[in-house]
Design a protein around this motif. Structure first.
Motif, PDB file in Angstrom:
ATOM      1  N   UNK A 113      43.941 -19.718  -7.768  1.00 49.56           N
ATOM      2  CA  UNK A 113      45.315 -20.569  -7.454  1.00 49.56           C
ATOM      3  C   UNK A 113      46.256 -20.562  -8.567  1.00 49.56           C
ATOM      4  N   UNK A 114      45.596 -20.754  -9.790  1.00 50.18           N
ATOM      5  CA  UNK A 114      46.612 -20.730 -10.957  1.00 50.18           C
ATOM      6  C   UNK A 114      46.930 -19.203 -11.361  1.00 50.18           C
ATOM      7  N   UNK A 115      47.082 -18.392 -10.593  1.00 48.61           N
ATOM      8  CA  UNK A 115      47.495 -17.020 -10.777  1.00 48.61           C
ATOM      9  C   UNK A 115      46.837 -16.039 -11.970  1.00 48.61           C
ATOM     10  N   UNK A 116      45.551 -16.597 -12.126  1.00 49.46           N
ATOM     11  CA  UNK A 116      44.527 -15.619 -12.705  1.00 49.46           C
ATOM     12  C   UNK A 116      43.971 -14.539 -12.000  1.00 49.46           C
ATOM     13  N   UNK A 117      44.054 -13.375 -12.294  1.00 47.41           N
ATOM     14  CA  UNK A 117      43.759 -12.179 -11.696  1.00 47.41           C
ATOM     15  C   UNK A 117      42.360 -11.505 -12.220  1.00 47.41           C
ATOM     16  N   UNK A 118      42.134 -11.863 -13.636  1.00 51.45           N
ATOM     17  CA  UNK A 118      40.857 -11.165 -14.233  1.00 51.45           C
ATOM     18  C   UNK A 118      40.353 -12.181 -15.377  1.00 51.45           C
ATOM     19  N   UNK A 119      38.869 -12.054 -15.580  1.00 51.43           N
ATOM     20  CA  UNK A 119      38.105 -13.061 -16.319  1.00 51.43           C
ATOM     21  C   UNK A 119      37.376 -12.389 -17.211  1.00 51.43           C
ATOM     22  N   UNK A 120      37.189 -12.963 -18.486  1.00 54.19           N
ATOM     23  CA  UNK A 120      35.943 -12.212 -19.227  1.00 54.19           C
ATOM     24  C   UNK A 120      35.235 -13.833 -19.281  1.00 54.19           C
ATOM     25  N   UNK A 121      33.943 -13.715 -18.611  1.00 57.92           N
ATOM     26  CA  UNK A 121      33.217 -14.598 -18.515  1.00 57.92           C
ATOM     27  C   UNK A 121      31.681 -14.819 -19.152  1.00 57.92           C
ATOM     28  N   UNK A 122      31.509 -15.662 -19.776  1.00 57.80           N
ATOM     29  CA  UNK A 122      30.405 -15.805 -20.355  1.00 57.80           C
ATOM     30  C   UNK A 122      29.311 -16.324 -19.520  1.00 57.80           C
ATOM     31  N   UNK A 123      27.868 -15.701 -19.817  1.00 59.45           N
ATOM     32  CA  UNK A 123      26.709 -16.190 -18.874  1.00 59.45           C
ATOM     33  C   UNK A 123      25.361 -16.392 -19.519  1.00 59.45           C
ATOM     34  N   UNK A 124      24.659 -17.239 -19.404  1.00 58.18           N
ATOM     35  CA  UNK A 124      23.355 -17.337 -20.055  1.00 58.18           C
ATOM     36  C   UNK A 124      22.238 -17.622 -19.160  1.00 58.18           C
ATOM     37  N   UNK A 125      22.868 -17.427 -17.623  1.00 57.34           N
ATOM     38  CA  UNK A 125      21.612 -17.655 -16.506  1.00 57.34           C
ATOM     39  C   UNK A 125      22.689 -16.509 -15.364  1.00 57.34           C
TER      40      UNK A 125
END
Length: 393
Positions: A113-125
């Motif tokens: 909704x805030x106009x983001x199309x791509x994400x670099x996301x941290x995951x530990x699980x």
């Protein structure tokens, strides 16, 4: 086809276009970007006229989707070490996975909704696994490794490889958490893997002054953190250098590396990094820095240094919103000389280039599908408290 006209269009790869028109097909692929209606191939009556600036969809290069359920649960301004201790305490007391998944789903929608199309996301699980599989957003998952005990390095790395395979074949890689939480032996295993595979790196860097104190003198609050964790750090010796200077030789020269936060990075650190053959990018998450440390990085030091700069939101554990425009607003308030045009580039094309997806998103060019955002409520090219972002496609 849909055509949108605005006061300005920011293609990002080129100069802003006054009274620009962006035409896209039903799939969101850009057909043309121009200031000439006839060149757009549409009748003036078929163009939707808008007030504001049209730019590409935003790229959030640093987020922790799986921490979304911690929104409003951690006090602001108590410093990084206390922030980490609170997260650990909450996890020790047991998380309800259903709550974590529901909060992450809501956060994913918030970013859309805030106009983001791509994400670099941290995951530990693997909590975010199913959410990413059905999301409208592009995700690169950074499987994060933590472990400061040398004799645990192989076990920790093997566990990370197993988690990595869960996220594959979607974009994913193994990454170190931070200099203060990764042993030299574990850094070496990550480097070996990165030298042999396609393995993008994203590492927290110098979020607080205690990180530098710990590496220089083995002083400061990180000693208290490891005592809290029951971890014996007698093997660690003071390095007489700031953290990033100490670990940069342990990082691969074969991959792009994103250094995130950089709250206490100084000019000597920047110059030191320039001496090494490393593909360094910088990510700033200013609202998280204010939330945790009540201070901002000296962003002006990084300008005109030849590095790629990107923007991130960090997590809802350390931020009130997942909104790249809100990060831009905070930067421009503190550093008014940084132009909106530059901030938009940091929040779009630069992030796409780091993630390796600039061929599809990040700029308004024919053939790309970058998404379209409308930024309104500006004072000229200045972001105000009333400035908003609206996703057009």
């Amino acid at each position: 086809m849909k055509s949108f006209k605005a006061d300005y269009v920011f293609p990002v790869y080129a100069d802003p276009i006054k009274n620009g028109i962006v035409t896209v097909d039903d799939a969101g692929k850009i057909i043309s970007v121009t200031d000439n209606p006839s060149a757009a191939g549409v009748k003036p009556g078929d163009i939707e006229n808008l007030n504001g600036i049209i730019c590409p969809g935003f790229v959030n290069t640093h987020c922790h989707l799986e921490l979304s359920h911690l929104k409003d649960k951690i006090a602001q301004g108590n410093g990084l070490v206390n922030f980490v201790k609170e997260i650990i305490t909450i996890r020790r007391n047991g998380e309800v996975e259903a709550d974590a998944i529901a909060a992450a789903e809501k956060a994913d929608q918030e970013m859309y909704d805030n106009g983001i199309v791509a994400v670099g996301d941290i995951a530990n699980t693997d909590v975010s696994l199913a959410i990413k599989a059905k999301s409208k957003l592009y995700y690169h998952t950074f499987v994060e490794v933590l472990g400061f005990l040398p004799d645990k390095a192989n076990e920790i790395f093997d566990n990370a490889l197993q988690l990595l395979q869960k996220f594959k074949p979607a974009p994913a890689s193994i990454t170190p958490h931070a200099p203060y939480s990764v042993s030299k032996e574990l850094f070496k295993l990550i480097k070996k893997h990165s030298d042999a595979n396609n393995n993008l790196i994203s590492m927290h860097n110098q979020e607080c002054e205690d990180e530098n104190k710990f590496y220089r003198y083995k002083l400061g609050n990180f000693n208290e953190l490891y005592e809290f964790l029951g971890v014996d750090i007698s093997h660690f010796k003071p390095q007489a250098r700031n953290s990033i200077q100490s670990i940069i030789p342990l990082l691969t020269s074969n991959q792009d590396i994103l250094l995130v936060h950089n709250t206490c990075t100084n000019l000597k650190d920047i110059y030191f990094i320039k001496r090494f053959d490393r593909n360094i990018h910088w990510c700033f998450c200013p609202n998280a820095n204010l939330y945790i440390e009540k201070r901002l990085p000296k962003i002006n030091l990084f300008l005109d240094q030849g590095f790629n700069i990107t923007l991130g939101t960090d997590s809802l554990a350390s931020n009130t919103r997942l909104c790249i425009l809100n990060e831009m607003r905070t930067i421009q308030q503190k550093f008014p000389a940084i132009t909106l045009e530059k901030l938009v580039q940091w929040g779009t094309l630069n992030g796409a280039e780091f993630l390796g997806i600039a061929g599809e998103i990040g700029s308004l060019q024919a053939g790309k599908t970058p998404g379209l955002n409308l930024i309104s409520g500006l004072d000229g090219f200045k972001i105000t408290p009333d400035t908003k972002v609206k996703r057009l496609i």
